[in-house]
Design a protein around this motif. Sequence first.
Motif, PDB file in Angstrom:
ATOM      1  N   SER A   1       0.864  -1.181   0.000  1.00 24.25           N
ATOM      2  CA  SER A   1       0.000   0.000   0.000  1.00 24.25           C
ATOM      3  C   SER A   1       0.901   1.231   0.000  1.00 24.25           C
ATOM      4  CB  SER A   1      -0.895  -0.009   1.245  1.00 24.25           C
ATOM      5  OG  SER A   1      -1.275   1.309   1.574  1.00 24.25           O
ATOM      6  N   ALA A   2       0.774   2.054  -1.051  1.00 21.65           N
ATOM      7  CA  ALA A   2       1.623   3.254  -1.141  1.00 21.65           C
ATOM      8  C   ALA A   2       1.391   4.151   0.074  1.00 21.65           C
ATOM      9  CB  ALA A   2       1.316   4.005  -2.440  1.00 21.65           C
ATOM     10  N   GLY A   3       0.115   4.280   0.490  1.00 28.46           N
ATOM     11  CA  GLY A   3      -0.191   5.108   1.661  1.00 28.46           C
ATOM     12  C   GLY A   3       0.482   4.562   2.917  1.00 28.46           C
ATOM     13  N   ASP A   4       0.417   3.240   3.112  1.00 32.12           N
ATOM     14  CA  ASP A   4       1.062   2.642   4.302  1.00 32.12           C
ATOM     15  C   ASP A   4       2.578   2.857   4.253  1.00 32.12           C
ATOM     16  OD1 ASP A   4      -1.383   1.743   5.201  1.00 32.12           O
ATOM     17  OD2 ASP A   4      -1.055  -0.362   4.659  1.00 32.12           O
ATOM     18  N   LEU A   5       3.175   2.708   3.078  1.00 24.05           N
ATOM     19  CA  LEU A   5       4.633   2.905   2.974  1.00 24.05           C
ATOM     20  C   LEU A   5       4.998   4.347   3.318  1.00 24.05           C
ATOM     21  CD1 LEU A   5       5.453   0.900  -0.308  1.00 24.05           C
ATOM     22  CD2 LEU A   5       5.822   0.194   2.063  1.00 24.05           C
ATOM     23  N   LEU A   6       4.170   5.286   2.838  1.00 19.98           N
ATOM     24  CA  LEU A   6       4.445   6.706   3.133  1.00 19.98           C
ATOM     25  C   LEU A   6       4.268   6.983   4.626  1.00 19.98           C
ATOM     26  CD1 LEU A   6       2.725   8.300   0.015  1.00 19.98           C
ATOM     27  CD2 LEU A   6       5.160   8.448   0.573  1.00 19.98           C
TER      28      LEU A   6
ATOM     29  N   VAL B   1       7.833   6.102  -5.383  1.00 13.07           N
ATOM     30  CA  VAL B   1       8.309   4.990  -6.230  1.00 13.07           C
ATOM     31  C   VAL B   1       9.525   4.321  -5.587  1.00 13.07           C
ATOM     32  CG1 VAL B   1       9.260   4.370  -8.486  1.00 13.07           C
ATOM     33  CG2 VAL B   1       7.349   5.950  -8.348  1.00 13.07           C
ATOM     34  N   LYS B   2      10.382   5.122  -4.966  1.00  9.77           N
ATOM     35  CA  LYS B   2      11.556   4.501  -4.326  1.00  9.77           C
ATOM     36  C   LYS B   2      11.153   3.606  -3.155  1.00  9.77           C
ATOM     37  CE  LYS B   2      15.211   7.373  -6.018  1.00  9.77           C
ATOM     38  NZ  LYS B   2      15.975   8.613  -5.846  1.00  9.77           N
ATOM     39  N   LEU B   3      10.117   4.014  -2.425  1.00  8.28           N
ATOM     40  CA  LEU B   3       9.648   3.161  -1.317  1.00  8.28           C
ATOM     41  C   LEU B   3       9.075   1.856  -1.872  1.00  8.28           C
ATOM     42  CD1 LEU B   3       7.869   5.841   0.942  1.00  8.28           C
ATOM     43  CD2 LEU B   3      10.110   4.789   1.295  1.00  8.28           C
ATOM     44  N   ILE B   4       8.337   1.947  -2.966  1.00  4.66           N
ATOM     45  CA  ILE B   4       7.758   0.738  -3.591  1.00  4.66           C
ATOM     46  C   ILE B   4       8.891  -0.165  -4.105  1.00  4.66           C
ATOM     47  CG2 ILE B   4       6.371  -0.091  -5.550  1.00  4.66           C
ATOM     48  CD1 ILE B   4       4.617   2.439  -5.218  1.00  4.66           C
ATOM     49  N   LEU B   5       9.848   0.461  -4.759  1.00  9.21           N
ATOM     50  CA  LEU B   5      10.992  -0.288  -5.321  1.00  9.21           C
ATOM     51  C   LEU B   5      11.720  -1.071  -4.224  1.00  9.21           C
ATOM     52  CD1 LEU B   5      13.044  -0.913  -7.575  1.00  9.21           C
ATOM     53  CD2 LEU B   5      14.107   1.295  -7.118  1.00  9.21           C
ATOM     54  N   ARG B   6      11.947  -0.393  -3.083  1.00  7.89           N
ATOM     55  CA  ARG B   6      12.660  -1.045  -1.978  1.00  7.89           C
ATOM     56  C   ARG B   6      11.908  -2.306  -1.529  1.00  7.89           C
ATOM     57  NH1 ARG B   6      13.994   3.196   2.520  1.00  7.89           N
ATOM     58  NH2 ARG B   6      12.006   2.608   3.427  1.00  7.89           N
TER      59      ARG B   6
ATOM     60  N   SER C   1      11.372  -8.452  -1.622  1.00  8.91           N
ATOM     61  CA  SER C   1      10.323  -9.473  -1.497  1.00  8.91           C
ATOM     62  C   SER C   1      10.733 -10.758  -2.199  1.00  8.91           C
ATOM     63  CB  SER C   1       9.031  -8.948  -2.134  1.00  8.91           C
ATOM     64  OG  SER C   1       8.065  -9.953  -2.124  1.00  8.91           O
ATOM     65  N   ASP C   2      10.359 -11.887  -1.598  1.00  6.50           N
ATOM     66  CA  ASP C   2      10.632 -13.141  -2.312  1.00  6.50           C
ATOM     67  C   ASP C   2       9.390 -13.595  -3.082  1.00  6.50           C
ATOM     68  OD1 ASP C   2       9.067 -13.929  -0.259  1.00  6.50           O
ATOM     69  OD2 ASP C   2      10.480 -15.367   0.603  1.00  6.50           O
ATOM     70  N   ASN C   3       8.369 -12.746  -3.085  1.00 11.31           N
ATOM     71  CA  ASN C   3       7.176 -13.009  -3.892  1.00 11.31           C
ATOM     72  C   ASN C   3       7.325 -12.197  -5.184  1.00 11.31           C
ATOM     73  OD1 ASN C   3       4.563 -13.387  -4.849  1.00 11.31           O
ATOM     74  ND2 ASN C   3       3.618 -13.123  -2.839  1.00 11.31           N
ATOM     75  N   HIS C   4       6.865 -12.705  -6.297  1.00 10.04           N
ATOM     76  CA  HIS C   4       6.967 -11.918  -7.534  1.00 10.04           C
ATOM     77  C   HIS C   4       5.610 -11.382  -7.975  1.00 10.04           C
ATOM     78  CE1 HIS C   4       5.574 -15.663  -9.242  1.00 10.04           C
ATOM     79  NE2 HIS C   4       5.368 -15.057 -10.401  1.00 10.04           N
ATOM     80  N   LYS C   5       4.549 -11.645  -7.163  1.00 10.94           N
ATOM     81  CA  LYS C   5       3.211 -11.162  -7.523  1.00 10.94           C
ATOM     82  C   LYS C   5       2.860 -10.002  -6.597  1.00 10.94           C
ATOM     83  CE  LYS C   5       1.120 -15.101  -6.915  1.00 10.94           C
ATOM     84  NZ  LYS C   5       0.041 -16.102  -6.927  1.00 10.94           N
ATOM     85  N   PHE C   6       2.743  -8.810  -7.151  1.00 10.82           N
ATOM     86  CA  PHE C   6       2.549  -7.619  -6.333  1.00 10.82           C
ATOM     87  C   PHE C   6       1.189  -6.984  -6.573  1.00 10.82           C
ATOM     88  CE2 PHE C   6       7.121  -7.980  -7.111  1.00 10.82           C
ATOM     89  CZ  PHE C   6       7.595  -7.970  -5.808  1.00 10.82           C
ATOM     90  N   LEU C   7       0.519  -6.638  -5.456  1.00  9.34           N
ATOM     91  CA  LEU C   7      -0.710  -5.829  -5.500  1.00  9.34           C
ATOM     92  C   LEU C   7      -0.290  -4.460  -5.025  1.00  9.34           C
ATOM     93  CD1 LEU C   7      -3.571  -7.547  -3.465  1.00  9.34           C
ATOM     94  CD2 LEU C   7      -3.537  -7.059  -5.912  1.00  9.34           C
ATOM     95  N   ILE C   8      -0.267  -3.491  -5.895  1.00 10.44           N
ATOM     96  CA  ILE C   8       0.190  -2.158  -5.490  1.00 10.44           C
ATOM     97  C   ILE C   8      -1.038  -1.271  -5.323  1.00 10.44           C
ATOM     98  CG2 ILE C   8       1.777  -0.281  -5.983  1.00 10.44           C
ATOM     99  CD1 ILE C   8       3.551  -2.202  -7.408  1.00 10.44           C
TER     100      ILE C   8
ATOM    101  N   PHE D   1       6.885   5.534 -12.196  1.00  9.21           N
ATOM    102  CA  PHE D   1       6.976   4.083 -11.979  1.00  9.21           C
ATOM    103  C   PHE D   1       7.560   3.411 -13.221  1.00  9.21           C
ATOM    104  CE2 PHE D   1       5.411  -0.271 -11.925  1.00  9.21           C
ATOM    105  CZ  PHE D   1       5.511  -0.635 -10.592  1.00  9.21           C
ATOM    106  N   GLU D   2       7.033   3.798 -14.378  1.00  2.34           N
ATOM    107  CA  GLU D   2       7.518   3.183 -15.624  1.00  2.34           C
ATOM    108  C   GLU D   2       9.005   3.487 -15.813  1.00  2.34           C
ATOM    109  OE1 GLU D   2       4.864   4.689 -18.648  1.00  2.34           O
ATOM    110  OE2 GLU D   2       3.164   3.549 -17.832  1.00  2.34           O
ATOM    111  N   GLN D   3       9.410   4.728 -15.480  1.00  2.00           N
ATOM    112  CA  GLN D   3      10.807   5.098 -15.702  1.00  2.00           C
ATOM    113  C   GLN D   3      11.743   4.473 -14.678  1.00  2.00           C
ATOM    114  OE1 GLN D   3      10.692   9.381 -15.907  1.00  2.00           O
ATOM    115  NE2 GLN D   3      10.210   9.359 -18.099  1.00  2.00           N
TER     116      GLN D   3
END
Length: 228
Positions: A74-79, A109-114, A119-126, A139-141
């Motif tokens: 969750s972007a909000g939770d990360l922030l 985006v940097k928080l999401i990237l980190r 993560s050892d999971n490759h399926k992400f719900l953002i 995000f794309e860049q």
Amino acid sequence: MWRRATLFLRVLEPPIHINASLSQTFTTGFPFHFQEKDGICPKPLITFVLGGPGSGKGTQCGKIVETFGFKHLSAGDLLRREMVSDSEYGSMIMNTIGEGRIVPSEVTVKLILREMESSDNHKFLIDGFPRSQENRIAFEQIIGAEPHMVLFFDCPEEEMVKRVLSRNQGRIDDNINTIKNRLQVFESLNLPVIDYYAKKGKLYRINAVGTVDEIFEHVRPVFEACEF
Ligand SMILES: Nc1ncnc2c1ncn2[C@@H]1O[C@H](COP(=O)(O)OP(=O)(O)OP(=O)(O)O)[C@@H](O)[C@H]1O
Ligand SMILES: Nc1ccn([C@@H]2O[C@H](COP(=O)(O)O)[C@@H](O)[C@H]2O)c(=O)n1
Ligand SMILES: [Mg+2]
């Protein structure tokens, strides 16, 4: 069902086999370093989860994680986590969230990237991202990937306001003044992103009115039908 779907993805997008000794430095073709499992480095599978404030994104993400085994970011939770850490961005994030505005994309985006990298999971719900076209482009860049699909929880404003005001989690933005700003920001900055993905044929609109379980019954078939 889930296993069969996973196998199907492997046919479409073969996983990259890597030498275990290279695992620290190998990248998947994306700009970030992705953890491999059993010598296989699968491509990340990204679902964006959008909707207005209080539309039920976080609640439904919990059910998707339980049923389909995604990693929920969750972007909000990360922030909010960054806000209460010693981060140089702490006070900027607090002011921005308090006013219901959007934090500069590079920070989010940097928080999401980190999180993705560790993560050892490759399926992400953002969840709650991208909130603006600027978020999407960053995000794309920076991450160099696109979502496989985008869920949009479509909920009437009165219902969203009611849910947010009865949430009681001590969030600094769950008050009537900030909610008004968040709704405005949703309409002016987030709806264009939703429209963008609709035009790309990636958007799944979910009616977000009803009980949590009723709504999940609209979500379930979307994931069951996915070829991954
Ligand atoms: N279908 C529902 N019916 C009634 N209440 C709900 C429903 N889904 C979620 N809620 C409640 O509404 C509140 C908001 O839900 P949630 O936190 O999942 O929304 P959100 O979209 O993540 O909001 P935000 O964007 O503000 O983070 C929570 O208190 C949650 O328990
Ligand atoms: N991509 C994002 C996501 C969130 N924010 C800020 O956080 C607030 C709360 O987000 P929720 O998803 O938990 O509702 C939001 O109102 C923004 O201030 C952001 O800047 N960018
Ligand atoms: Mg949420």
